[in-house]
Design an enzyme around this catalytic site. Sequence first.
Site, PDB file in Angstrom:
ATOM      1  N   HIS A 105      13.885  38.351  27.247  1.00 39.70           N
ATOM      2  CA  HIS A 105      12.782  37.638  27.904  1.00 39.70           C
ATOM      3  C   HIS A 105      13.359  36.578  28.849  1.00 39.70           C
ATOM      4  O   HIS A 105      14.389  35.972  28.547  1.00 39.70           O
ATOM      5  CB  HIS A 105      11.885  36.992  26.835  1.00 39.70           C
ATOM      6  CG  HIS A 105      10.606  36.477  27.404  1.00 39.70           C
ATOM      7  ND1 HIS A 105      10.527  35.281  28.071  1.00 39.70           N
ATOM      8  CD2 HIS A 105       9.371  37.019  27.449  1.00 39.70           C
ATOM      9  CE1 HIS A 105       9.274  35.106  28.492  1.00 39.70           C
ATOM     10  NE2 HIS A 105       8.555  36.150  28.129  1.00 39.70           N
ATOM     11  N   SER A 160       0.957  36.088  33.443  1.00 36.73           N
ATOM     12  CA  SER A 160      -0.419  35.641  33.696  1.00 36.73           C
ATOM     13  C   SER A 160      -1.444  36.779  33.691  1.00 36.73           C
ATOM     14  O   SER A 160      -2.371  36.778  34.493  1.00 36.73           O
ATOM     15  CB  SER A 160      -0.491  34.843  35.000  1.00 36.73           C
ATOM     16  OG  SER A 160       0.342  33.697  34.925  1.00 36.73           O
ATOM     17  N   GLY A 188       1.324  36.632  27.300  1.00 35.66           N
ATOM     18  CA  GLY A 188       1.690  35.351  26.701  1.00 35.66           C
ATOM     19  C   GLY A 188       0.438  34.560  26.349  1.00 35.66           C
ATOM     20  O   GLY A 188      -0.219  34.811  25.338  1.00 35.66           O
ATOM     21  N   GLY A 189       0.084  33.611  27.202  1.00 39.86           N
ATOM     22  CA  GLY A 189      -1.019  32.684  26.934  1.00 39.86           C
ATOM     23  C   GLY A 189      -2.299  33.342  26.447  1.00 39.86           C
ATOM     24  O   GLY A 189      -2.915  32.888  25.461  1.00 39.86           O
ATOM     25  N   GLY A 223       3.246  32.145  32.877  1.00 38.63           N
ATOM     26  CA  GLY A 223       2.667  30.865  32.489  1.00 38.63           C
ATOM     27  C   GLY A 223       2.259  30.003  33.667  1.00 38.63           C
ATOM     28  O   GLY A 223       1.981  28.813  33.508  1.00 38.63           O
ATOM     29  N   ASN A 235       2.832  38.271  23.047  1.00 36.10           N
ATOM     30  CA  ASN A 235       3.999  37.440  22.767  1.00 36.10           C
ATOM     31  C   ASN A 235       3.499  36.011  22.552  1.00 36.10           C
ATOM     32  O   ASN A 235       3.150  35.322  23.510  1.00 36.10           O
ATOM     33  CB  ASN A 235       4.967  37.512  23.956  1.00 36.10           C
ATOM     34  CG  ASN A 235       6.151  36.584  23.797  1.00 36.10           C
ATOM     35  OD1 ASN A 235       6.351  35.990  22.735  1.00 36.10           O
ATOM     36  ND2 ASN A 235       6.944  36.449  24.854  1.00 36.10           N
ATOM     37  N   TRP A 236       3.450  35.608  21.298  1.00 32.10           N
ATOM     38  CA  TRP A 236       2.891  34.286  20.984  1.00 32.10           C
ATOM     39  C   TRP A 236       3.847  33.158  21.366  1.00 32.10           C
ATOM     40  O   TRP A 236       3.480  31.998  21.346  1.00 32.10           O
ATOM     41  CB  TRP A 236       2.565  34.183  19.492  1.00 32.10           C
ATOM     42  CG  TRP A 236       1.518  35.157  19.002  1.00 32.10           C
ATOM     43  CD1 TRP A 236       0.905  36.157  19.722  1.00 32.10           C
ATOM     44  CD2 TRP A 236       0.957  35.230  17.687  1.00 32.10           C
ATOM     45  NE1 TRP A 236       0.009  36.840  18.934  1.00 32.10           N
ATOM     46  CE2 TRP A 236       0.016  36.287  17.668  1.00 32.10           C
ATOM     47  CE3 TRP A 236       1.148  34.496  16.500  1.00 32.10           C
ATOM     48  CZ2 TRP A 236      -0.716  36.633  16.536  1.00 32.10           C
ATOM     49  CZ3 TRP A 236       0.419  34.840  15.361  1.00 32.10           C
ATOM     50  CH2 TRP A 236      -0.504  35.893  15.393  1.00 32.10           C
ATOM     51  N   LYS A 237       5.087  33.485  21.652  1.00 35.31           N
ATOM     52  CA  LYS A 237       6.118  32.489  21.972  1.00 35.31           C
ATOM     53  C   LYS A 237       6.179  31.438  20.850  1.00 35.31           C
ATOM     54  O   LYS A 237       5.938  31.787  19.699  1.00 35.31           O
ATOM     55  CB  LYS A 237       5.860  31.879  23.351  1.00 35.31           C
ATOM     56  CG  LYS A 237       5.710  32.974  24.425  1.00 35.31           C
ATOM     57  CD  LYS A 237       5.726  32.459  25.827  1.00 35.31           C
ATOM     58  CE  LYS A 237       5.586  33.625  26.809  1.00 35.31           C
ATOM     59  NZ  LYS A 237       5.653  33.221  28.202  1.00 35.31           N
ATOM     60  N   GLU A 254      12.588  33.635  29.387  1.00 33.61           N
ATOM     61  CA  GLU A 254      12.783  32.312  28.771  1.00 33.61           C
ATOM     62  C   GLU A 254      14.092  32.282  27.989  1.00 33.61           C
ATOM     63  O   GLU A 254      14.784  31.269  27.949  1.00 33.61           O
ATOM     64  CB  GLU A 254      11.571  31.958  27.891  1.00 33.61           C
ATOM     65  CG  GLU A 254      10.368  31.607  28.756  1.00 33.61           C
ATOM     66  CD  GLU A 254       9.025  31.961  28.152  1.00 33.61           C
ATOM     67  OE1 GLU A 254       8.928  32.162  26.934  1.00 33.61           O
ATOM     68  OE2 GLU A 254       8.041  32.054  28.935  1.00 33.61           O
ATOM     69  N   GLU A 278       8.547  41.346  34.136  1.00 35.91           N
ATOM     70  CA  GLU A 278       7.921  40.031  34.088  1.00 35.91           C
ATOM     71  C   GLU A 278       8.526  39.154  35.184  1.00 35.91           C
ATOM     72  O   GLU A 278       9.564  38.515  34.964  1.00 35.91           O
ATOM     73  CB  GLU A 278       8.169  39.370  32.725  1.00 35.91           C
ATOM     74  CG  GLU A 278       7.544  40.105  31.566  1.00 35.91           C
ATOM     75  CD  GLU A 278       7.218  39.158  30.406  1.00 35.91           C
ATOM     76  OE1 GLU A 278       6.090  39.219  29.928  1.00 35.91           O
ATOM     77  OE2 GLU A 278       8.077  38.342  30.027  1.00 35.91           O
TER      78      GLU A 278
HETATM   79  P1  13P Z   1       1.934  34.467  30.294  1.00 38.20           P
HETATM   80  O1  13P Z   1       0.985  35.626  30.024  1.00 38.20           O
HETATM   81  O2  13P Z   1       1.566  33.230  29.546  1.00 38.20           O
HETATM   82  O3  13P Z   1       2.157  34.264  31.758  1.00 38.20           O
HETATM   83  O4  13P Z   1       3.360  34.914  29.679  1.00 38.20           O
HETATM   84  C1  13P Z   1       3.878  36.145  29.995  1.00 38.20           C
HETATM   85  C2  13P Z   1       5.060  36.390  29.130  1.00 38.20           C
HETATM   86  O5  13P Z   1       6.089  35.772  29.302  1.00 38.20           O
HETATM   87  C3  13P Z   1       4.933  37.377  28.059  1.00 38.20           C
HETATM   88  O6  13P Z   1       6.172  37.664  27.489  1.00 38.20           O
END
Ligand code: 13P
Length: 258
Positions: free
Chosen positions: A98, A216, A237-238, A176, A9-11, A100, A170
């Site tokens: 998600h 993470s 994510g990251g 993050g 997930n590149w966000k 977010e 999640e």
């Molecule tokens: P991180 O891997 O950056 O913690 O993000 C997880 C995430 O929200 C994937 O959708």
Amino acid sequence: MRTPIVAGNWKMNTSLAEGVALAQGIVSELNIARLGKADVVLAPPFTHLYRVAEIMANKPKLHLAGQNCHAAESGAFTGEVAAGMLRSLGASYVILGHSERRQLFGETDAGVAEKVEAALAQNLRPIVCVGEKLEEREADEQEIVVQKQLTQACFGLSEDDFRRVVLAYEPVWAIGTGKTASPEQAQEIHALLRKAVAKRYSDAVAENTSILYGGSVKPSNAEELFDQPDIDGGLIGGASLKVEDFLAIVYALPVARR
Ligand code: 13P
């Protein structure tokens, strides 16, 4: 048997040029033969999807995802993207609910349920996210919270429709933050989700539901998470923004290990 999946997930990250370079790096370096029955999913920003679809064209085991969609088929919804639009450019998955989206954009379980139906109607597989906030974990309410999110977002679906749903646990406090749920903490919730699916549908449906962990995940902790019996992969994510890290996480799937 359920499909192991690692999804990136590149966000809201990368310019188009950076996103193209990232997708090209993943496509050219990924050893598809190592994946076995596993799938890899990339969820770039909407603006990059068309180009990334071209880069991924005809690559088996690689799938494209949207990071969200609107529940309506089309219409006057300025700034929104419909499930059918994602399908029309070759996406086969969409991330929905998600944390977010829930926390920053006011999405509700009922709204997520509508989007899940819209996605399925367009033949997209929804990756439905659930997870508790820090204060909910501290109050030991995580089980109630995820159970409610799962029930409200998904359990109105027919069994046939639910079979196409992927779940992602999640925990919000792990996203993050560099804080990962311990493999035991994650396994506990994954097992609870699978049990809830078995109760609502059947043991067979639960056995075949892919449940991903997100929060993470890094090359250094992916193996111990993916070794848990109810963790079928990750939503990253990251670490999905670096070719080397993302591929190391893909290869941490038990099916892909050497
Ligand atoms: P991180 O891997 O950056 O913690 O993000 C997880 C995430 O929200 C994937 O959708």
